[in-house]
Design a protein around this motif. Structure first.
Motif, short mmCIF file in Angstrom:
data_model
loop_
_atom_site.label_atom_id
_atom_site.label_comp_id
_atom_site.label_asym_id
_atom_site.label_seq_id
_atom_site.Cartn_x
_atom_site.Cartn_y
_atom_site.Cartn_z
N LYS A 199 -5.31 10.77 -3.19
CA LYS A 199 -5.45 10.93 -1.74
C LYS A 199 -5.42 9.60 -0.99
N LYS A 200 -5.83 8.54 -1.66
CA LYS A 200 -5.92 7.26 -0.98
C LYS A 200 -5.80 6.14 -2.00
N VAL A 201 -5.09 5.07 -1.66
CA VAL A 201 -5.00 3.90 -2.53
C VAL A 201 -5.21 2.64 -1.71
N GLU A 202 -5.66 1.59 -2.39
CA GLU A 202 -5.74 0.28 -1.77
C GLU A 202 -5.31 -0.74 -2.81
N ALA A 203 -4.26 -1.48 -2.53
CA ALA A 203 -3.71 -2.46 -3.47
C ALA A 203 -4.37 -3.81 -3.26
N ILE A 204 -4.81 -4.42 -4.35
CA ILE A 204 -5.43 -5.74 -4.30
C ILE A 204 -4.60 -6.69 -5.15
N SER A 205 -4.16 -7.78 -4.56
CA SER A 205 -3.36 -8.77 -5.28
C SER A 205 -4.27 -9.68 -6.10
N ILE A 206 -3.93 -9.86 -7.36
CA ILE A 206 -4.68 -10.74 -8.25
C ILE A 206 -3.74 -11.85 -8.71
N PRO A 207 -4.12 -13.12 -8.50
CA PRO A 207 -3.20 -14.22 -8.79
C PRO A 207 -2.91 -14.40 -10.28
N CYS A 208 -1.71 -14.84 -10.55
CA CYS A 208 -1.28 -15.18 -11.91
C CYS A 208 -0.70 -16.59 -11.91
N THR A 209 -1.41 -17.50 -11.28
CA THR A 209 -0.90 -18.87 -11.15
C THR A 209 -1.17 -19.71 -12.39
N GLN A 210 -2.13 -19.32 -13.21
CA GLN A 210 -2.45 -20.09 -14.42
C GLN A 210 -1.48 -19.75 -15.53
N ASP A 250 0.83 -1.21 0.00
CA ASP A 250 0.00 0.00 0.00
C ASP A 250 0.86 1.26 0.00
N ASP A 251 1.93 1.26 0.80
CA ASP A 251 2.85 2.39 0.80
C ASP A 251 3.53 2.53 -0.56
N PHE A 252 3.85 1.39 -1.14
CA PHE A 252 4.48 1.38 -2.46
C PHE A 252 3.59 2.07 -3.49
N PHE A 253 2.32 1.74 -3.47
CA PHE A 253 1.42 2.32 -4.46
C PHE A 253 1.12 3.79 -4.17
N MET A 254 1.06 4.14 -2.91
CA MET A 254 0.88 5.55 -2.60
C MET A 254 2.06 6.35 -3.14
N ALA A 255 3.27 5.83 -2.95
CA ALA A 255 4.45 6.49 -3.47
C ALA A 255 4.40 6.56 -4.99
#
Length: 226
Positions: free
Chosen positions: A93-104, A59-64
């Motif tokens: 002003k605000k971000v929220e990071a969501i992980s999406i799998p790439c296992t396939q 989350d800090d990474f994406f805010m940066a």
């Protein structure tokens, strides 16, 4: 927990205009995107950074990222009002990071469309009575399994399957844009999905400091920025 504007980070980013995505500019892809009313509405950009990344600070990474001057001046967004690509132009002003799998990693992921008779052996998509799932007209079994959660074969793809980046690309292409001309056969969707997926999900796009286990779980985080 989401990152807020007051958070501090040492990440800095640089725009990499020399990194192109051939999957979006090949003649076959351009022709198909035009038919699906998506040409000019998909964009991939590359940004680089040199600092060490840990998954817990995403989350800090994406805010940066979204507050970085190079990102603000170069990141493209599609304007809802004009339909044109514009620069980000301002700090978020605000971000929220969501992980999406790439296992396939294999297109056999979609073989179930044949075994469940959503697509015939010859590749033709099975038709159905017209239905609406706003704003989409559903006239075949493929779009039913993609959109209608109470349809008979919706569970052919599990909730986890539907989170996969491969599935997200496939669904996006199948549904298309406002004036989409749908395909009668499955192959164009599969071929274009494979081409775009391979172009985006590549090991060299991930910072060398990431461990393999982190890479698999958080690859989409990097896809948005590399």
């Amino acid at each position: 927990m989401a990152a807020h504007a007051g958070d501090k980070s040492n990440f800095t980013f640089r725009f990499l205009p020399q990194r192109t995505f051939q999957s979006l500019s090949s003649s076959d892809t351009v022709q198909r995107l035009r038919k699906w009313s998506m040409q000019g509405r998909l964009c991939a950009q590359a940004f680089g950074f040199d600092e060490n990344f840990q998954a817990y600070c995403k989350d800090d990474f994406f805010m940066a990222f979204f507050r970085d001057p190079n990102v603000i001046s170069d990141l493209k967004l599609l304007s809802d009002s004009s339909g044109r690509w514009i620069n980000l132009g301002a700090e978020v002003k605000k971000v929220e990071a969501i992980s999406i799998p790439c296992t396939q990693i294999s297109m056999s992921f979609f073989d179930r469309l044949y075994s469940e008779e959503i697509v015939r052996e010859n590749g033709h998509i099975v038709k159905c009575l017209d239905n609406f799932c706003d704003p989409f007209l559903i006239s075949d079994e493929l779009r039913k399994v993609l959109l209608i959660d109470d349809s008979e074969k919706y569970e052919v793809f599990s909730p986890l399957d539907r989170q996969e980046f491969l599935f997200c690309i496939f669904k996006h292409l199948c549904l298309g844009g406002l004036l989409c001309q749908y395909e009668d056969i499955l192959d164009p969707y599969l071929e274009t999905t494979k081409t775009i997926y391979k172009d985006l999900v590549r090991m060299k796009m991930v910072c060398a400091t990431l461990q393999q286990k982190v890479m698999n779980n958080h690859l989409l985080t990097w896809l948005w920025i590399l």
